[in-house]
Scaffold this active site. Structure first.
Site, short mmCIF file in Angstrom:
data_model
loop_
_atom_site.label_atom_id
_atom_site.label_comp_id
_atom_site.label_asym_id
_atom_site.label_seq_id
_atom_site.Cartn_x
_atom_site.Cartn_y
_atom_site.Cartn_z
CG ASN A 1 22.90 38.84 7.93
OD1 ASN A 1 22.90 37.92 6.77
ND2 ASN A 1 22.52 38.47 8.95
CD GLU B 1 25.71 37.37 12.60
OE1 GLU B 1 24.54 37.76 12.76
OE2 GLU B 1 26.44 36.44 13.20
CB CYS C 1 22.30 45.09 8.07
SG CYS C 1 22.03 45.60 9.72
CD GLU D 1 18.39 45.34 5.54
OE1 GLU D 1 19.93 44.84 6.08
OE2 GLU D 1 17.55 45.44 6.26
CB CYS E 1 18.29 47.46 12.05
SG CYS E 1 20.08 48.23 11.11
CB CYS F 1 19.59 49.17 7.25
SG CYS F 1 20.85 48.13 7.50
ZN LIG Z 1 20.41 47.14 9.22
#
Ligand SMILES: [Zn+2]
Length: 133
Positions: free
Chosen positions: A41, A43, A52, A54, A83, A86
């Protein structure tokens, strides 16, 4: 192969850029040809610009021309699941993707098919029907 994927996902989490959440995530995506693409990930001060682990792995693979995937391992501190964003992004390419969720010790918390994590995901046959195919 899954043990190698698990270790790859855990290693990828070490590169996570998470100054805001401090929640590291690593992902390892196995292609149909047996190649592993990893992601973490990343940010951003503008929170919605965050991506993210993934999807990082997914876009790395797709940007190299790869679009067929068999398995994904997601490593988080708590064995958390991908999430919704994703799940949808992955569903575009691999509705039957096998997903394994682990913590950083490699303990498996859940295993599931993407199709079961995202029932009635948008795309695929739904779009074909809309186009009259
Ligand atoms: Zn995600």
């Amino acid at each position: 192969m899954s043990e190698k994927l698990i270790q790859s996902a855990i290693r990828a989490s070490e590169n996570a850029y998470v100054p805001y959440s401090h929640y590291r995530v690593g992902a390892a995506l196995l292609t149909a040809d047996g190649v592993i693409y990893t992601g973490c990930n990343v940010e951003n001060a503008s929170y919605p610009a965050t991506i993210c682990a993934e999807r990082t792995a997914l876009v790395k693979a797709v940007s190299e021309g790869v679009k067929e995937f068999d398995m994904l391992v997601v490593a988080t501190p708590t064995g958390g699941s991908p999430c919704g964003v994703c799940r949808q992004a992955l569903y575009e390419f691999a509705p039957d993707l096998h997903i394994i969720m682990v913590d950083f010790t490699g303990k498996i918390y859940h295993e599931a098919k993407l199709r079961d994590l995202l029932p009635l995901g948008f795309g695929g046959s739904h779009l074909d029907e809309a186009k009259g195919k």
